[in-house]
Design a protein around this motif. Sequence first.
Motif, PDB file in Angstrom:
ATOM      1  N   GLY A  80       0.799  -1.220   0.000  1.00 37.31           N
ATOM      2  CA  GLY A  80       0.000   0.000   0.000  1.00 37.31           C
ATOM      3  C   GLY A  80       0.831   1.268   0.000  1.00 37.31           C
ATOM      4  N   THR A  81       2.149   1.115  -0.082  1.00 38.77           N
ATOM      5  CA  THR A  81       3.047   2.271  -0.092  1.00 38.77           C
ATOM      6  C   THR A  81       2.930   3.025  -1.412  1.00 38.77           C
ATOM      7  OG1 THR A  81       4.608   0.974   1.219  1.00 38.77           O
ATOM      8  CG2 THR A  81       5.435   3.022   0.247  1.00 38.77           C
ATOM      9  N   GLU A  82       2.931   4.340  -1.343  1.00 40.15           N
ATOM     10  CA  GLU A  82       3.014   5.191  -2.523  1.00 40.15           C
ATOM     11  C   GLU A  82       3.867   6.394  -2.131  1.00 40.15           C
ATOM     12  OE1 GLU A  82       0.149   7.810  -5.498  1.00 40.15           O
ATOM     13  OE2 GLU A  82      -0.625   5.953  -4.618  1.00 40.15           O
ATOM     14  N   VAL A  83       5.120   6.423  -2.620  1.00 41.79           N
ATOM     15  CA  VAL A  83       6.046   7.471  -2.211  1.00 41.79           C
ATOM     16  C   VAL A  83       6.951   7.837  -3.380  1.00 41.79           C
ATOM     17  CG1 VAL A  83       7.771   5.849  -1.294  1.00 41.79           C
ATOM     18  CG2 VAL A  83       7.703   8.197  -0.438  1.00 41.79           C
ATOM     19  N   GLU A  84       7.245   9.121  -3.495  1.00 42.18           N
ATOM     20  CA  GLU A  84       8.149   9.615  -4.528  1.00 42.18           C
ATOM     21  C   GLU A  84       9.552   9.711  -3.952  1.00 42.18           C
ATOM     22  OE1 GLU A  84       8.860  13.721  -7.088  1.00 42.18           O
ATOM     23  OE2 GLU A  84       6.815  13.184  -6.495  1.00 42.18           O
ATOM     24  N   ILE A  85      10.504   9.120  -4.649  1.00 41.19           N
ATOM     25  CA  ILE A  85      11.889   9.226  -4.197  1.00 41.19           C
ATOM     26  C   ILE A  85      12.602  10.289  -5.021  1.00 41.19           C
ATOM     27  CG2 ILE A  85      12.617   7.273  -5.668  1.00 41.19           C
ATOM     28  CD1 ILE A  85      14.825   6.772  -3.521  1.00 41.19           C
ATOM     29  N   ASN A  86      13.336  11.154  -4.314  1.00 38.86           N
ATOM     30  CA  ASN A  86      14.082  12.245  -4.926  1.00 38.86           C
ATOM     31  C   ASN A  86      15.563  12.101  -4.606  1.00 38.86           C
ATOM     32  OD1 ASN A  86      11.889  13.917  -6.110  1.00 38.86           O
ATOM     33  ND2 ASN A  86      11.184  13.953  -3.992  1.00 38.86           N
ATOM     34  N   PRO A  87      16.431  12.835  -5.301  1.00 38.77           N
ATOM     35  CA  PRO A  87      17.875  12.685  -5.110  1.00 38.77           C
ATOM     36  C   PRO A  87      18.307  12.811  -3.647  1.00 38.77           C
ATOM     37  CG  PRO A  87      17.470  13.984  -7.062  1.00 38.77           C
ATOM     38  CD  PRO A  87      16.131  13.771  -6.413  1.00 38.77           C
ATOM     39  N   GLY A  88      19.162  11.865  -3.220  1.00 41.58           N
ATOM     40  CA  GLY A  88      19.722  11.888  -1.875  1.00 41.58           C
ATOM     41  C   GLY A  88      18.931  11.117  -0.847  1.00 41.58           C
ATOM     42  N   ALA A  89      17.657  10.816  -1.129  1.00 43.20           N
ATOM     43  CA  ALA A  89      16.849  10.009  -0.213  1.00 43.20           C
ATOM     44  C   ALA A  89      17.073   8.525  -0.517  1.00 43.20           C
ATOM     45  CB  ALA A  89      15.378  10.366  -0.353  1.00 43.20           C
ATOM     46  N   VAL A  90      16.583   7.657   0.363  1.00 38.18           N
ATOM     47  CA  VAL A  90      16.753   6.214   0.186  1.00 38.18           C
ATOM     48  C   VAL A  90      15.400   5.524   0.276  1.00 38.18           C
ATOM     49  CG1 VAL A  90      17.743   4.089   1.151  1.00 38.18           C
ATOM     50  CG2 VAL A  90      19.102   6.189   1.097  1.00 38.18           C
ATOM     51  N   ASN A  91      15.068   4.737  -0.731  1.00 41.69           N
ATOM     52  CA  ASN A  91      13.954   3.794  -0.655  1.00 41.69           C
ATOM     53  C   ASN A  91      14.520   2.429  -0.317  1.00 41.69           C
ATOM     54  OD1 ASN A  91      11.897   5.569  -1.233  1.00 41.69           O
ATOM     55  ND2 ASN A  91      11.200   4.507  -3.067  1.00 41.69           N
ATOM     56  N   TRP A  92      14.049   1.842   0.771  1.00 39.54           N
ATOM     57  CA  TRP A  92      14.534   0.533   1.230  1.00 39.54           C
ATOM     58  C   TRP A  92      13.320  -0.387   1.390  1.00 39.54           C
ATOM     59  CZ3 TRP A  92      19.012  -2.075   1.926  1.00 39.54           C
ATOM     60  CH2 TRP A  92      19.031  -3.169   2.800  1.00 39.54           C
ATOM     61  N   MET A  93      13.200  -1.345   0.495  1.00 35.77           N
ATOM     62  CA  MET A  93      12.074  -2.280   0.521  1.00 35.77           C
ATOM     63  C   MET A  93      12.595  -3.687   0.762  1.00 35.77           C
ATOM     64  SD  MET A  93       9.219  -3.080  -2.433  1.00 35.77           S
ATOM     65  CE  MET A  93      10.418  -3.945  -3.479  1.00 35.77           C
ATOM     66  N   SER A 135       8.447  -5.354   4.085  1.00 37.78           N
ATOM     67  CA  SER A 135       8.344  -4.031   4.719  1.00 37.78           C
ATOM     68  C   SER A 135       8.927  -2.981   3.782  1.00 37.78           C
ATOM     69  CB  SER A 135       9.074  -4.006   6.065  1.00 37.78           C
ATOM     70  OG  SER A 135      10.462  -4.261   5.879  1.00 37.78           O
ATOM     71  N   PHE A 136       8.603  -1.720   4.063  1.00 40.70           N
ATOM     72  CA  PHE A 136       9.118  -0.615   3.255  1.00 40.70           C
ATOM     73  C   PHE A 136       9.497   0.543   4.163  1.00 40.70           C
ATOM     74  CE2 PHE A 136       8.789   3.412   1.098  1.00 40.70           C
ATOM     75  CZ  PHE A 136       9.519   3.193  -0.056  1.00 40.70           C
ATOM     76  N   ASN A 137      10.640   1.173   3.867  1.00 42.37           N
ATOM     77  CA  ASN A 137      11.083   2.349   4.617  1.00 42.37           C
ATOM     78  C   ASN A 137      11.600   3.403   3.646  1.00 42.37           C
ATOM     79  OD1 ASN A 137      11.791  -0.183   6.480  1.00 42.37           O
ATOM     80  ND2 ASN A 137      11.281   1.544   7.796  1.00 42.37           N
ATOM     81  N   HIS A 138      11.218   4.644   3.881  1.00 39.49           N
ATOM     82  CA  HIS A 138      11.718   5.776   3.100  1.00 39.49           C
ATOM     83  C   HIS A 138      12.493   6.680   4.046  1.00 39.49           C
ATOM     84  CE1 HIS A 138      11.762   8.872  -0.064  1.00 39.49           C
ATOM     85  NE2 HIS A 138      11.553   9.730   0.920  1.00 39.49           N
ATOM     86  N   ILE A 139      13.762   6.951   3.718  1.00 38.01           N
ATOM     87  CA  ILE A 139      14.625   7.777   4.566  1.00 38.01           C
ATOM     88  C   ILE A 139      14.979   9.041   3.795  1.00 38.01           C
ATOM     89  CG2 ILE A 139      16.831   7.931   5.769  1.00 38.01           C
ATOM     90  CD1 ILE A 139      15.205   4.566   5.149  1.00 38.01           C
TER      91      ILE A 139
END
Length: 289
Positions: A80-93, A135-139
């Motif tokens: 159910g995750t919906e997230v935009e990743i931009n430069p310098g951030a981390v998507n960790w799934m 699991s999903f994490n956005h940093i």
Amino acid sequence: MSNIKNIIPERAADIGNFLVGRLLPFREKRMIGPFVFIDHMGPIHLKMDENFDVPPHPHVGLSTLTYLFEGSIMHRDSLGTEVEINPGAVNWMTAGKGVVHSERTPPKLRDKEKSLHGLQIWVGLPKELEKMEPSFNHIEKEDIPTWEENGIEYKLIAGECFNRKSPVPVHSKLFLLELKSKERRKVNLSDHLFGESGIYILEGTIITEDISYEPKQILVAKDHKLCEFEMGKDTTIYIFGGEPFDEMRHIHWNFVASDKTIIEKAREDWKNQRFPKVPGETEFVPLPN
């Protein structure tokens, strides 16, 4: 005697409507620590009628790490995750027993000119966690540890190193570092690394034992305790690795496992559409022959 065990060149690979530079796996070096797969995406410029679209596809037995230098990607998954990743951030799934996700140009950019450039990385899971819940994490970029030392900018994207810890919730002992130099600088990481280690040269030059190494290749060290080199002017590198697993990992398509029966089950489950769905998505990537 050189401390470089392998030199892995970047090779072109087609992921659908997009060409990438494949770095791992490599025939002579399948893994570096727990890292099993690395793609260099771009840099590419997309026209107003061109978009980055990877429809829903499955993963098991690994964690994915997306790190962008330029552009943005909309991530949607079966959690159910919906997230935009931009430069310098981390998507960790973390896929664990199974997850499905799509990666696309965000809606706000689909009718505009845009660029895309970054790294797509897969990290294997320890055997006892291969069937864990996904699991999903956005940093965010601001939460990644950064510091400067001897004229070099450091960023600890994931793992532990230099007595620092990234907030990315990894599942084994590993490290992923970004180093940037504006001028030629000496680097000695011998006291900070562990396990296996590799250096990916994104731009600039690495000099070791009077030999210069250019971008688009990975240098694999024989011994991380001898990790000394020079960074040339305007150089960016990524140093990654960690403790290797006791068991080998099998890789088939988007599936990673210590046991081939896990991969075969994942193949059958995807073929028969038994994986969970990504909300709002109707397309999917078919199982390759």
